[in-house]
Design an enzyme around this catalytic site. Sequence first.
Site, short mmCIF file in Angstrom:
data_model
loop_
_atom_site.label_atom_id
_atom_site.label_comp_id
_atom_site.label_asym_id
_atom_site.label_seq_id
_atom_site.Cartn_x
_atom_site.Cartn_y
_atom_site.Cartn_z
N SER A 1 39.76 1.85 35.83
CA SER A 1 39.90 3.30 35.74
C SER A 1 40.79 4.07 35.03
O SER A 1 42.01 4.17 36.46
CB SER A 1 39.22 3.99 37.12
OG SER A 1 38.43 3.41 37.43
N THR B 1 42.55 6.69 36.06
CA THR B 1 43.66 7.33 37.37
C THR B 1 44.60 7.00 37.00
O THR B 1 45.01 8.15 38.57
CB THR B 1 42.06 7.59 38.54
OG1 THR B 1 41.95 5.92 38.64
CG2 THR B 1 40.96 8.17 37.95
N ALA C 1 47.50 -0.87 45.70
CA ALA C 1 46.39 0.35 44.85
C ALA C 1 47.56 1.52 43.42
O ALA C 1 49.03 1.08 43.40
CB ALA C 1 46.47 1.46 46.38
N LYS C 2 46.97 1.79 42.99
CA LYS C 2 47.85 3.25 42.18
C LYS C 2 48.74 3.60 43.12
O LYS C 2 49.79 4.57 41.76
CB LYS C 2 47.15 3.84 41.54
CG LYS C 2 45.37 2.64 40.41
CD LYS C 2 44.71 3.52 39.84
CE LYS C 2 43.97 2.84 38.57
NZ LYS C 2 42.58 3.61 38.21
N ARG C 3 48.83 4.57 43.90
CA ARG C 3 49.63 5.14 44.65
C ARG C 3 50.68 4.50 44.84
O ARG C 3 51.74 4.48 45.27
CB ARG C 3 49.60 5.56 46.19
CG ARG C 3 48.75 3.98 47.16
CD ARG C 3 48.48 4.31 48.97
NE ARG C 3 48.10 3.65 49.88
CZ ARG C 3 47.02 2.98 49.93
NH1 ARG C 3 45.53 3.21 48.61
NH2 ARG C 3 46.73 2.03 50.30
#
Length: 277
Positions: A10, A12, A250-252
Amino acid sequence: MAFVTRFAPSPTGPLHLGHACSAILAHDMARAAGGRFLLRMEDTDLERSKPEYEAQILDDLTWLGLSWDGPVHRQSEHIDSYNARLEPLAARGLLYPCSCTRSDIRAALAAPQEGVAFTVYPGTCRGRGMDSRRPGDALRLDLAAALRVVGSPGFTETGPAHQGLHRIDPALALREIGDVVLSRKGEDIVAYFLASAFDDADQGISHVIRGEDLFAFTPVQVILQRLFGLPTPIYHHHRLIRDDQGKRLAKRDDARALAKYRAEGATPADIRRMVGL
């Protein structure tokens, strides 16, 4: 059977080491089998998906030495098609409109659903007819009705933690999955697992290779495949890449972004070694 797989991020946020593991593993397995490796952007979250993130993903994958077959497939370009394909389920009485907000759902639940991938819906709007649907309403799958149609379908898993044939237990599915949202009217949003089920069939995906955290989503995808008469791929859920405290990346976690390692002078071979490949 031809080996066809995909990497489906994704856009994002930036890719991190976990993404690199999935992409490299899928790419290498496809090439070793003389098959095809496809690239799909799961960008149905139109608010959070950004073209700059997609550009970074393409650049990172190229830097890793990965090549994909054919053009990039973007789910955002097919949302109308996904929604249109829900009409047969509505006609069979397997969908119902839902006007509950997230806070409504949380308030109606007796207890937190710890350890499961879905917030199990209590059925507040179940029983509403499709003719009562209003702008902003979500469409939910009536899972009990769907399971009466498909029974206990199975899928094959080749990943290290769940190898073998898995049969979906209807009682467990009702308890841990519930009536999932498939789309939300007026917001051009379709569920990840719905768009993915359609795309896997349309693209001839024979093997789905992804992180173990997505294993819990597999039963609902298999149920949707059976409802729509779609083939079920072979699944391979690989181990997760975790940080020093054992937490899933995670993306964070921008500190683990591939762009950071690249800027610090890491090579693609370094990345492969870091993710155990």
